[in-house]
Design a protein around this motif. Structure first.
Motif, short mmCIF file in Angstrom:
data_model
loop_
_atom_site.label_atom_id
_atom_site.label_comp_id
_atom_site.label_asym_id
_atom_site.label_seq_id
_atom_site.Cartn_x
_atom_site.Cartn_y
_atom_site.Cartn_z
N SER A 160 3.17 -19.01 -23.54
CA SER A 160 2.86 -20.22 -22.78
C SER A 160 4.14 -20.99 -22.49
O SER A 160 5.13 -20.87 -23.23
N ARG A 168 -5.83 -19.87 -16.30
CA ARG A 168 -4.61 -19.70 -17.12
C ARG A 168 -3.70 -20.92 -17.03
O ARG A 168 -3.06 -21.28 -18.01
N ASP A 228 4.14 -13.76 -12.83
CA ASP A 228 4.27 -15.22 -12.73
C ASP A 228 5.73 -15.65 -12.64
O ASP A 228 6.02 -16.82 -12.38
N ASN A 249 -0.43 -20.70 -19.39
CA ASN A 249 -0.83 -19.88 -20.54
C ASN A 249 -0.99 -18.42 -20.11
O ASN A 249 -1.16 -18.13 -18.93
N SER A 250 -0.94 -17.54 -21.08
CA SER A 250 -1.12 -16.11 -20.83
C SER A 250 -0.24 -15.64 -19.67
O SER A 250 -0.71 -14.98 -18.73
N LYS A 304 2.19 -13.77 -17.21
CA LYS A 304 2.34 -12.36 -16.83
C LYS A 304 3.70 -12.20 -16.15
O LYS A 304 4.25 -13.16 -15.59
#
Length: 127
Positions: A17, A67, A90, A84-85, A87
């Motif tokens: 995060s 997310r 991102d 959050n979470s 990837k």
């Protein structure tokens, strides 16, 4: 004239995060909405999230919905993006944007709806 300064970017691993901040100054009393966009190398600027400055209506694209969370603290003229979470996809330079245009009744989702932009903060996500 509104000035925007982003902070909080960095290098994280997939699944981690990160929280970005954007502080506005100058003309903030008439802010209508703020938003986050991102741009990866070789790609177009992409909408990430937006929020109405008064009332708090928010918008997200499907790619980050569930997310990412956009929020604000009007007392300190600061907008946040809780990611959050994360990837690898991102990873990008994240830009803060703002508008004072009273035309909008809900948070804009297109970059053309924003008149003021920050310099961006880099987010790198390793797999």
């Amino acid at each position: 004239q509104v000035q925007l300064v982003e902070s909080g970017g960095g290098l994280v691993q997939a699944g981690d995060s990160l929280r970005l901040s954007c502080t506005a100054s100058g003309g903030t009393i008439s802010l209508r909405a703020m938003g986050w966009f991102r741009q990866a190398p070789g790609k177009e600027r992409e909408f990430v999230a937006s929020i109405m400055w008064n009332g708090g209506n928010t918008n997200y694209p499907d790619s980050v919905k569930g997310r990412f969370i956009i929020s604000k603290d009007n007392r300190v003229n600061t907008m946040y993006l809780q990611m959050n979470s994360l990837k690898p996809e991102d990873a990008a330079r994240y830009y803060c944007a703002a508008t004072r245009d009273n035309y909008y009744r809900s948070a804009p989702v297109d970059s053309s709806g924003f008149s003021y932009w920050g310099q961006g903060t880099q987010v790198t996500v390793s797999s």
